[in-house]
Scaffold this motif. Structure first.
Motif, PDB file in Angstrom:
ATOM      1  N   ILE A  91       6.866  -2.066  -4.142  1.00  0.00           N
ATOM      2  CA  ILE A  91       6.006  -2.782  -3.190  1.00  0.00           C
ATOM      3  C   ILE A  91       4.724  -3.249  -3.892  1.00  0.00           C
ATOM      4  O   ILE A  91       4.315  -4.398  -3.750  1.00  0.00           O
ATOM      5  CB  ILE A  91       5.696  -1.900  -1.955  1.00  0.00           C
ATOM      6  CG1 ILE A  91       6.987  -1.633  -1.152  1.00  0.00           C
ATOM      7  CG2 ILE A  91       4.661  -2.579  -1.055  1.00  0.00           C
ATOM      8  CD1 ILE A  91       6.854  -0.600  -0.047  1.00  0.00           C
ATOM      9  N   PHE A  97       7.490   2.645  -3.714  1.00  0.00           N
ATOM     10  CA  PHE A  97       6.084   2.251  -3.608  1.00  0.00           C
ATOM     11  C   PHE A  97       5.665   1.413  -4.818  1.00  0.00           C
ATOM     12  O   PHE A  97       4.875   0.484  -4.692  1.00  0.00           O
ATOM     13  CB  PHE A  97       5.202   3.477  -3.417  1.00  0.00           C
ATOM     14  CG  PHE A  97       5.607   4.275  -2.209  1.00  0.00           C
ATOM     15  CD1 PHE A  97       5.799   3.654  -0.980  1.00  0.00           C
ATOM     16  CD2 PHE A  97       5.830   5.643  -2.305  1.00  0.00           C
ATOM     17  CE1 PHE A  97       6.196   4.389   0.135  1.00  0.00           C
ATOM     18  CE2 PHE A  97       6.222   6.383  -1.191  1.00  0.00           C
ATOM     19  CZ  PHE A  97       6.416   5.760   0.030  1.00  0.00           C
ATOM     20  N   ILE A 152      -0.391  -6.655   2.770  1.00  0.00           N
ATOM     21  CA  ILE A 152       0.485  -5.546   2.358  1.00  0.00           C
ATOM     22  C   ILE A 152      -0.347  -4.323   1.954  1.00  0.00           C
ATOM     23  O   ILE A 152      -1.375  -4.478   1.282  1.00  0.00           O
ATOM     24  CB  ILE A 152       1.341  -5.996   1.155  1.00  0.00           C
ATOM     25  CG1 ILE A 152       2.278  -7.145   1.563  1.00  0.00           C
ATOM     26  CG2 ILE A 152       2.142  -4.831   0.579  1.00  0.00           C
ATOM     27  CD1 ILE A 152       2.989  -7.810   0.384  1.00  0.00           C
ATOM     28  N   GLY A 153       0.110  -3.139   2.345  1.00  0.00           N
ATOM     29  CA  GLY A 153      -0.540  -1.943   1.817  1.00  0.00           C
ATOM     30  C   GLY A 153      -1.029  -0.935   2.833  1.00  0.00           C
ATOM     31  O   GLY A 153      -1.489   0.131   2.464  1.00  0.00           O
ATOM     32  N   ASP A 154      -0.930  -1.265   4.121  1.00  0.00           N
ATOM     33  CA  ASP A 154      -1.311  -0.261   5.121  1.00  0.00           C
ATOM     34  C   ASP A 154      -0.135  -0.087   6.088  1.00  0.00           C
ATOM     35  O   ASP A 154       0.937  -0.653   5.884  1.00  0.00           O
ATOM     36  CB  ASP A 154      -2.601  -0.683   5.844  1.00  0.00           C
ATOM     37  CG  ASP A 154      -3.469   0.526   6.179  1.00  0.00           C
ATOM     38  OD1 ASP A 154      -2.979   1.408   6.911  1.00  0.00           O
ATOM     39  OD2 ASP A 154      -4.618   0.586   5.705  1.00  0.00           O
ATOM     40  N   ASP A 155      -0.317   0.715   7.144  1.00  0.00           N
ATOM     41  CA  ASP A 155       0.781   0.916   8.090  1.00  0.00           C
ATOM     42  C   ASP A 155       1.113  -0.372   8.832  1.00  0.00           C
ATOM     43  O   ASP A 155       2.254  -0.579   9.235  1.00  0.00           O
ATOM     44  CB  ASP A 155       0.434   2.031   9.072  1.00  0.00           C
ATOM     45  CG  ASP A 155       0.368   3.374   8.378  1.00  0.00           C
ATOM     46  OD1 ASP A 155       1.432   3.881   8.001  1.00  0.00           O
ATOM     47  OD2 ASP A 155      -0.740   3.884   8.154  1.00  0.00           O
ATOM     48  N   ASP A 173       0.638   7.358   9.468  1.00  0.00           N
ATOM     49  CA  ASP A 173       1.602   8.189  10.201  1.00  0.00           C
ATOM     50  C   ASP A 173       2.517   8.881   9.195  1.00  0.00           C
ATOM     51  O   ASP A 173       2.675   8.428   8.061  1.00  0.00           O
ATOM     52  CB  ASP A 173       2.405   7.377  11.233  1.00  0.00           C
ATOM     53  CG  ASP A 173       3.383   6.422  10.595  1.00  0.00           C
ATOM     54  OD1 ASP A 173       3.042   5.831   9.538  1.00  0.00           O
ATOM     55  OD2 ASP A 173       4.485   6.258  11.125  1.00  0.00           O
ATOM     56  N   SER A 183       5.791   9.495   8.033  1.00  0.00           N
ATOM     57  CA  SER A 183       7.208   9.141   8.048  1.00  0.00           C
ATOM     58  C   SER A 183       7.929   9.742   6.841  1.00  0.00           C
ATOM     59  O   SER A 183       9.105  10.077   6.930  1.00  0.00           O
ATOM     60  CB  SER A 183       7.395   7.623   8.092  1.00  0.00           C
ATOM     61  OG  SER A 183       6.619   6.996   7.096  1.00  0.00           O
ATOM     62  N   ASP A 188       3.587   3.275  13.532  1.00  0.00           N
ATOM     63  CA  ASP A 188       2.737   2.552  12.569  1.00  0.00           C
ATOM     64  C   ASP A 188       1.591   1.825  13.268  1.00  0.00           C
ATOM     65  O   ASP A 188       0.500   1.709  12.716  1.00  0.00           O
ATOM     66  CB  ASP A 188       3.578   1.563  11.756  1.00  0.00           C
ATOM     67  CG  ASP A 188       4.297   2.231  10.597  1.00  0.00           C
ATOM     68  OD1 ASP A 188       3.696   3.109   9.954  1.00  0.00           O
ATOM     69  OD2 ASP A 188       5.458   1.882  10.338  1.00  0.00           O
ATOM     70  N   ASP A 245       9.931  -2.264  10.581  1.00  0.00           N
ATOM     71  CA  ASP A 245      10.702  -1.178   9.982  1.00  0.00           C
ATOM     72  C   ASP A 245      12.173  -1.410  10.244  1.00  0.00           C
ATOM     73  O   ASP A 245      12.568  -1.826  11.332  1.00  0.00           O
ATOM     74  CB  ASP A 245      10.291   0.179  10.578  1.00  0.00           C
ATOM     75  CG  ASP A 245       9.434   0.969   9.615  1.00  0.00           C
ATOM     76  OD1 ASP A 245       9.922   1.271   8.515  1.00  0.00           O
ATOM     77  OD2 ASP A 245       8.284   1.274   9.973  1.00  0.00           O
ATOM     78  N   ARG A 281      -5.952   3.093   5.741  1.00  0.00           N
ATOM     79  CA  ARG A 281      -5.692   4.229   4.860  1.00  0.00           C
ATOM     80  C   ARG A 281      -6.865   4.446   3.901  1.00  0.00           C
ATOM     81  O   ARG A 281      -6.974   5.520   3.308  1.00  0.00           O
ATOM     82  CB  ARG A 281      -4.421   3.963   4.033  1.00  0.00           C
ATOM     83  CG  ARG A 281      -3.150   3.889   4.865  1.00  0.00           C
ATOM     84  CD  ARG A 281      -1.947   3.550   3.984  1.00  0.00           C
ATOM     85  NE  ARG A 281      -0.715   3.511   4.768  1.00  0.00           N
ATOM     86  CZ  ARG A 281       0.482   3.244   4.259  1.00  0.00           C
ATOM     87  NH1 ARG A 281       0.605   3.002   2.958  1.00  0.00           N
ATOM     88  NH2 ARG A 281       1.555   3.228   5.026  1.00  0.00           N
TER      89      ARG A 281
HETATM   90  P1  ADP Z   1       5.364   2.583   6.436  1.00  0.00           P
HETATM   91  O1  ADP Z   1       6.019   3.822   5.872  1.00  0.00           O
HETATM   92  O2  ADP Z   1       4.054   2.846   7.081  1.00  0.00           O
HETATM   93  O3  ADP Z   1       6.293   1.759   7.293  1.00  0.00           O
HETATM   94  P2  ADP Z   1       5.962   1.286   3.968  1.00  0.00           P
HETATM   95  O4  ADP Z   1       5.836   2.344   2.942  1.00  0.00           O
HETATM   96  O5  ADP Z   1       7.300   0.907   4.489  1.00  0.00           O
HETATM   97  O6  ADP Z   1       4.992   1.673   5.181  1.00  0.00           O
HETATM   98  O7  ADP Z   1       5.256  -0.023   3.460  1.00  0.00           O
HETATM   99  C1  ADP Z   1       3.970   0.010   2.849  1.00  0.00           C
HETATM  100  C2  ADP Z   1       3.388  -1.393   2.882  1.00  0.00           C
HETATM  101  O8  ADP Z   1       4.209  -2.307   2.137  1.00  0.00           O
HETATM  102  C3  ADP Z   1       3.277  -1.994   4.270  1.00  0.00           C
HETATM  103  O9  ADP Z   1       2.092  -2.757   4.310  1.00  0.00           O
HETATM  104  C4  ADP Z   1       4.503  -2.899   4.359  1.00  0.00           C
HETATM  105  O10 ADP Z   1       4.292  -3.967   5.251  1.00  0.00           O
HETATM  106  C5  ADP Z   1       4.646  -3.399   2.939  1.00  0.00           C
HETATM  107  N1  ADP Z   1       6.028  -3.734   2.550  1.00  0.00           N
HETATM  108  C6  ADP Z   1       7.101  -2.911   2.512  1.00  0.00           C
HETATM  109  N2  ADP Z   1       8.194  -3.544   2.058  1.00  0.00           N
HETATM  110  C7  ADP Z   1       7.824  -4.813   1.797  1.00  0.00           C
HETATM  111  C8  ADP Z   1       8.487  -5.970   1.312  1.00  0.00           C
HETATM  112  N3  ADP Z   1       9.787  -5.937   0.994  1.00  0.00           N
HETATM  113  N4  ADP Z   1       7.778  -7.121   1.173  1.00  0.00           N
HETATM  114  C9  ADP Z   1       6.464  -7.167   1.497  1.00  0.00           C
HETATM  115  N5  ADP Z   1       5.769  -6.114   1.960  1.00  0.00           N
HETATM  116  C10 ADP Z   1       6.424  -4.944   2.112  1.00  0.00           C
END
Ligand code: ADP
Ligand code: MG
Length: 344
Positions: free
Chosen positions: A16, A13, A34-37, A234, A236, A83, A54, A157
């Motif tokens: 990200i 996290f 970036i930042g939500d489901d 959700d 996960s 998601d 995913d 969120r």
């Molecule tokens: P989830 O568990 O709901 O699938 P993640 O924890 O995988 O969510 O991702 C959190 C957020 O970060 C989401 O908005 C996702 O699109 C974004 N994200 C994850 N990996 C990357 C990446 N490599 N580049 C850009 N955005 C990302």
């Protein structure tokens, strides 16, 4: 070496957040980046499209020794649709990208796609594209799901408020216990391939691990009950990690009560057999793909007694912090296990 150390310290996290800080959005149609489901993209004055991706990687997310390819295909779709549901949106399309060894027989890919098709039919979504590549390091499946919702019904969120109730759907911890059972039988099989696996009595937890479902039904129930959650995610990565995401995004604290967490009897039995605390499996296990959401106190009457929804706590002021209240009434600070927690 030092770079690896940085990555370890950041965690999934943190990484990200770090990557996100280098980008800003410029398109007025980008409602949520970036930042939500899911990302949220405006398509009209009243409607928005949600998008999520995913990836499932062999050896990290699944083990082909005990994962039937058909189940894997089904699950790969479900984790994405989950998601979409977490935004209170309706899934409509998916794309599927796969990378696999050139030694794979055609039947294997057909099995994988039979599972993908079963999920498409069950959830009423269309497969509309993808990509295919060779891999030298095992099977990888990356799925993108697209959904739709009225803009004012999308749930982020970030919307939880002080005094809101924290609600979870279904029951938790079963998928993690299913994984423990499958891993144990794998080890037994590796040491003596003539021994038959001992899977009797573990049907529920194994099914929850191998064939999870996305709670599209709950999105429908919420609409019928005329309840729009104030925030949603959700599950996960486990309840602890997900409630902390809601609290961080919403700038609030929470109290979650051990005695309220819904855990199936067969999950508890399996946990005790493995010397694990069932609540710990629910908090840190993950892969349940249930929905975790918050509602205003005023909506309590509408969800009270609903067999699919359990109130497990409430939101507090951010300064109060995030706590798990155990069965003795002691408040324990909630902690997320972070990535690779299965290796711990
Ligand atoms: P989830 O568990 O709901 O699938 P993640 O924890 O995988 O969510 O991702 C959190 C957020 O970060 C989401 O908005 C996702 O699109 C974004 N994200 C994850 N990996 C990357 C990446 N490599 N580049 C850009 N955005 C990302
Ligand atoms: Mg999610």
């Amino acid at each position: 070496m030092s770079e690896n150390k940085d990555l370890e310290q950041l965690g999934e996290f943190g990484l990200i957040d770090h990557l996100k800080s280098k980008f800003s959005t410029v398109q007025p149609t980008t409602i949520q980046g970036i930042g939500d489901d899911c990302a949220v993209i405006e398509i009209s004055d009243t409607e928005a499209m949600v998008v999520t991706t995913d990836m499932l990687v062999e050896g990290v997310h699944f083990n082909l020794m005990y994962t039937p390819l058909k189940h894997l295909g089904y699950k790969a779709v479900v984790v994405n649709l989950s998601d979409v549901c977490a935004m209170n949106a309706k899934p409509e399309q998916i794309t599927v990208s796969i990378a696999f060894s050139s030694k794979y027989p055609l039947e294997a890919i057909e099995e994988l796609y039979a599972g993908i098709k079963a999920a498409c039919e069950h959830y009423g979504v269309d497969l509309v594209g993808g990509d295919t590549s060779t891999s030298y390091t095992g099977l990888t499946i990356s799925i993108t799901a697209i959904g739709r919702a009225k803009k004012n019904k999308i749930v982020y969120r970030s919307g939880a408020k002080d005094f809101d109730l924290v609600v979870v759907t279904g029951d938790l911890g079963a998928a993690y216990m299913g994984l423990q059972v499958l891993e144990r039988e794998k080890e037994v099989f590796k040491s003596n391939p003539s021994i038959q696996p001992e899977l009797d009595g573990y049907d529920y937890v194994i099914q929850r691990q191998l064939k999870p479902e996305a709670r599209k039904d709950v999105v429908q129930f919420l609409q019928e009950l005329d309840v729009t959650p104030t925030s949603m995610i959700d599950i996960s990565d486990g309840l602890a990690s997900e409630i902390l995401h809601i609290c961080k995004s919403s700038k609030v604290g929470c109290h979650i009560y051990d005695e309220k967490i819904p855990i199936d009897g067969s999950t508890s039995l399996a946990a005790i057999e493995f010397n694990l605390d069932p609540a710990t499996c629910a908090l840190n296990g993950g892969e349940d793909y249930e929905l975790l959401f918050t509602v205003k106190q005023a909506d309590y009457e509408k969800i009270k007694g609903n067999p699919h929804m359990t109130v497990i706590g409430h939101i507090t002021d951010e300064r109060d912090g995030c706590y798990f209240i155990d069965k003795n009434g002691s408040a324990i600070t909630l902690k997320a296990q972070g990535w690779n927690h299965f290796n711990a």
